[in-house]
Design a protein around this motif. Structure first.
Motif, PDB file in Angstrom:
ATOM      1  N   ARG A  86      -1.555   1.667  -4.018  1.00  0.00           N
ATOM      2  CA  ARG A  86      -0.912   0.098  -4.237  1.00  0.00           C
ATOM      3  C   ARG A  86      -0.036   0.030  -5.447  1.00  0.00           C
ATOM      4  O   ARG A  86       0.155  -0.196  -6.362  1.00  0.00           O
ATOM      5  CB  ARG A  86      -2.128  -0.863  -4.182  1.00  0.00           C
TER       6      ARG A  86
ATOM      7  N   THR B 258      -3.455   8.276  -2.379  1.00  0.00           N
ATOM      8  CA  THR B 258      -3.260   6.596  -2.803  1.00  0.00           C
ATOM      9  C   THR B 258      -3.408   5.892  -3.394  1.00  0.00           C
ATOM     10  O   THR B 258      -4.141   5.957  -4.620  1.00  0.00           O
ATOM     11  CB  THR B 258      -4.938   5.908  -1.023  1.00  0.00           C
TER      12      THR B 258
ATOM     13  N   SER C 181       0.937  -0.647   0.247  1.00  0.00           N
ATOM     14  CA  SER C 181       0.407  -0.217   0.005  1.00  0.00           C
ATOM     15  C   SER C 181       0.750   1.440  -0.207  1.00  0.00           C
ATOM     16  O   SER C 181       2.099   1.253   0.597  1.00  0.00           O
ATOM     17  CB  SER C 181      -0.828   0.096   0.970  1.00  0.00           C
TER      18      SER C 181
ATOM     19  N   ALA D  39       0.013   3.155   5.651  1.00  0.00           N
ATOM     20  CA  ALA D  39       0.238   2.821   4.469  1.00  0.00           C
ATOM     21  C   ALA D  39       1.766   2.195   4.576  1.00  0.00           C
ATOM     22  O   ALA D  39       2.412   2.491   5.230  1.00  0.00           O
ATOM     23  CB  ALA D  39      -0.017   2.972   3.725  1.00  0.00           C
TER      24      ALA D  39
END
Length: 115
Positions: free
Chosen positions: A49, A47, A34, A69
């Motif tokens: 991944r 945000t 993350s 994260a």
């Protein structure tokens, strides 16, 4: 000052750059983690991944990151744009405090290959 659209475009370009990397850089970017990138001067967090060498599912939220994260970046919008465009060296920006990166020690060791 970079605006939110320019910051998003820079993250998308970073994702493309990582996806096209070869060798050790590609291996370092192949983590599944993350990711948050807090743009301090805009008080805006992206945000996503990091997966298979790309940043996926990029979303934008106001304020500081709400959740911790696995890979956490913090910087000004202009610095993000400059980093991605190759006009700012990550290692020197990190050493001077312009860019902050927080991650586990194992992730930091893996990510050093990107420098």
């Amino acid at each position: 000052m970079a605006n939110p659209a320019e910051c998003r475009a820079a993250l998308i370009q970073l994702s493309e750059n990582l996806g096209n990397a070869k060798g050790d850089v590609r291996a370092a970017a192949a983590l599944d983690r993350s990711l948050t990138c807090w743009i301090t001067d805009l008080d805006l967090t992206f945000t996503g991944r990091l997966r298979d060498g790309r940043i996926e599912d990029i979303t934008e939220l106001p304020g500081k990151p709400a959740q911790k994260a696995q890979l956490r970046l913090a910087m000004k919008g202009d610095d993000l744009v400059e980093l991605v465009n190759g006009r700012l060296n990550f290692a020197s920006a990190w050493a001077s405090g312009r860019v902050k990166l927080e991650a586990s020690i194992l992730d930091l060791l893996q990510l050093r290959k990107l420098l």
